[in-house]
Design an enzyme around this catalytic site. Structure first.
Site, PDB file in Angstrom:
ATOM      1  N   SER A   1       0.874  -1.174   0.000  1.00  0.00           N
ATOM      2  CA  SER A   1       0.000   0.000   0.000  1.00  0.00           C
ATOM      3  C   SER A   1       0.908   1.219   0.000  1.00  0.00           C
ATOM      4  O   SER A   1       2.070   1.148   0.404  1.00  0.00           O
ATOM      5  CB  SER A   1      -0.946   0.000   1.212  1.00  0.00           C
ATOM      6  OG  SER A   1      -0.223  -0.085   2.429  1.00  0.00           O
TER       7      SER A   1
ATOM      8  N   GLU B   1       1.257   5.613   0.559  1.00  0.00           N
ATOM      9  CA  GLU B   1       0.707   6.829   1.146  1.00  0.00           C
ATOM     10  C   GLU B   1       1.072   8.053   0.316  1.00  0.00           C
ATOM     11  O   GLU B   1       2.225   8.219  -0.086  1.00  0.00           O
ATOM     12  CB  GLU B   1       1.237   7.004   2.568  1.00  0.00           C
ATOM     13  CG  GLU B   1       0.728   8.272   3.259  1.00  0.00           C
ATOM     14  CD  GLU B   1       1.283   8.417   4.658  1.00  0.00           C
ATOM     15  OE1 GLU B   1       0.932   7.578   5.509  1.00  0.00           O
ATOM     16  OE2 GLU B   1       2.076   9.352   4.899  1.00  0.00           O
TER      17      GLU B   1
ATOM     18  N   ASP C   1      -1.704  15.940  14.724  1.00  0.00           N
ATOM     19  CA  ASP C   1      -0.951  16.992  15.396  1.00  0.00           C
ATOM     20  C   ASP C   1      -1.711  18.303  15.352  1.00  0.00           C
ATOM     21  O   ASP C   1      -2.427  18.586  14.385  1.00  0.00           O
ATOM     22  CB  ASP C   1       0.414  17.195  14.716  1.00  0.00           C
ATOM     23  CG  ASP C   1       1.264  15.940  14.756  1.00  0.00           C
ATOM     24  OD1 ASP C   1       1.297  15.280  15.811  1.00  0.00           O
ATOM     25  OD2 ASP C   1       1.878  15.616  13.723  1.00  0.00           O
TER      26      ASP C   1
ATOM     27  N   PHE D   1      12.004  14.233   9.757  1.00  0.00           N
ATOM     28  CA  PHE D   1      10.910  13.289   9.969  1.00  0.00           C
ATOM     29  C   PHE D   1      11.148  12.460  11.232  1.00  0.00           C
ATOM     30  O   PHE D   1      10.237  12.241  12.036  1.00  0.00           O
ATOM     31  CB  PHE D   1      10.769  12.347   8.767  1.00  0.00           C
ATOM     32  CG  PHE D   1      10.241  13.002   7.527  1.00  0.00           C
ATOM     33  CD1 PHE D   1       9.498  14.171   7.576  1.00  0.00           C
ATOM     34  CD2 PHE D   1      10.473  12.424   6.285  1.00  0.00           C
ATOM     35  CE1 PHE D   1       9.008  14.769   6.428  1.00  0.00           C
ATOM     36  CE2 PHE D   1       9.985  13.013   5.118  1.00  0.00           C
ATOM     37  CZ  PHE D   1       9.256  14.183   5.195  1.00  0.00           C
TER      38      PHE D   1
ATOM     39  N   HIS E   1       3.718  -0.962   3.830  1.00  0.00           N
ATOM     40  CA  HIS E   1       3.099   0.332   3.537  1.00  0.00           C
ATOM     41  C   HIS E   1       4.212   1.341   3.297  1.00  0.00           C
ATOM     42  O   HIS E   1       5.052   1.568   4.186  1.00  0.00           O
ATOM     43  CB  HIS E   1       2.230   0.780   4.710  1.00  0.00           C
ATOM     44  CG  HIS E   1       1.504   2.074   4.488  1.00  0.00           C
ATOM     45  ND1 HIS E   1       0.374   2.154   3.703  1.00  0.00           N
ATOM     46  CD2 HIS E   1       1.747   3.330   4.942  1.00  0.00           C
ATOM     47  CE1 HIS E   1      -0.054   3.412   3.692  1.00  0.00           C
ATOM     48  NE2 HIS E   1       0.774   4.146   4.419  1.00  0.00           N
TER      49      HIS E   1
END
Length: 276
Positions: A7, A9, A100, A207, A257
């Site tokens: 998958s 994103e 967030d 990140f 993912h």
């Protein structure tokens, strides 16, 4: 070895050029027959309308689109309107997150935790939605301890999560240790590893600092040694991430993912390496 499933994103692009790029990325990654494409939801829902638009576009192209939905500044009415809209569009899977706070905004809406959001969706829509939640093999940066973090994760599972996607990691032991701890708590939902390709060290460090992921010291020094030679850094990154995925495969992991950052080149090379 059983064939892996994938998958991907995406984040909602801000420009026309970004939209065209995302269409190309979607087309190029579709050859890997992904289980779904997910679309992020900006801090405090700041990209809500764009998220809805990208999700609709992906679905119109014939693919399984999975929107992220965060709740930290949302009211129950806002969330109800959103999930009702997705249900009416035939969307039946969501990534449910706390999210967030957007910059300059403090405080909560009607939800304090992702588990509250999961429980609310389950209460109001039953089993209609498949709900993914976040997992943190190296623990959420706001958790007071690893035990608290695991308890919080179990709360999301008990509230009705169907599966989880992990934050990215570069040490496979952290993933397997997390799985072992979950098994001890009788958590049996699938926990899919989230994979972050390596594009550049500054971006990766940012990140990692935000989400609490660890960049091993040796890896950080190795990436820094390339300096401005981005091409060589990325070639190394492709090999490293491919080996990470292959190690996971060897120990029975069947789903991955990818955090694509709306790019397809590096992800495609990794996928070809681990699919051969």
């Amino acid at each position: 070895m059983k064939a892996s499933s994938f998958s991907f994103e995406f984040f909602p692009p801000r420009t026309q050029e970004g939209e065209e790029k995302l269409k190309r990325t979607l087309k190029n990654l579709s050859v890997f027959n992904p289980e779904f494409f997910s679309v992020t939801f900006g801090a405090g829902g700041s990209t809500k309308d764009k998220t809805i638009g990208v999700v609709q576009s992906i679905k119109d192209d014939g693919y399984n689109a999975v929107p992220h939905i965060s709740c930290i500044t949302s009211t129950k009415d806002e969330v109800m309107d959103l999930i009702t809209s997705y249900k009416n569009k035939g969307i039946n899977r969501l990534v449910a997150l706390r999210g967030d706070n957007p910059s300059g905004i403090a405080g909560y809406g009607d939800f304090h935790h992702a588990s509250d959001l999961v429980e609310f969706i389950r209460t109001n829509t039953g089993d209609y939605f498949h709900l993914d939640v976040a997992a943190y093999p190296e623990f959420h940066p706001e958790s007071e301890s690893s035990i608290d973090d695991l308890k919080n994760f179990k709360t999301k599972v008990d509230a009705g999560a169907n599966s989880a996607i992990t934050q990215f990691f570069f040490n496979v032991d952290s993933y397997f240790k997390f799985i072992e701890e979950c098994e001890r708590l009788n958590i049996s939902i699938p926990i899919v590893p989230g994979i972050m390709p390596i594009y550049n060290i500054k971006q990766l460090s940012r990140f990692a600092q935000t989400c609490g992921a660890e960049i091993p010291r040796w890896l950080k020094y190795k990436l820094e040694s390339y300096g401005d030679d981005i091409e060589s850094l990325r070639e190394f990154g492709i090999d490293f991430i491919s080996e990470l995925c292959e190690t996971l495969q060897q120990f029975g992991v069947e789903s991955f993912h990818f955090y694509t950052l709306n790019e397809c080149g590096i992800v495609s090379k990794v996928l070809k390496n681990i699919s051969d």
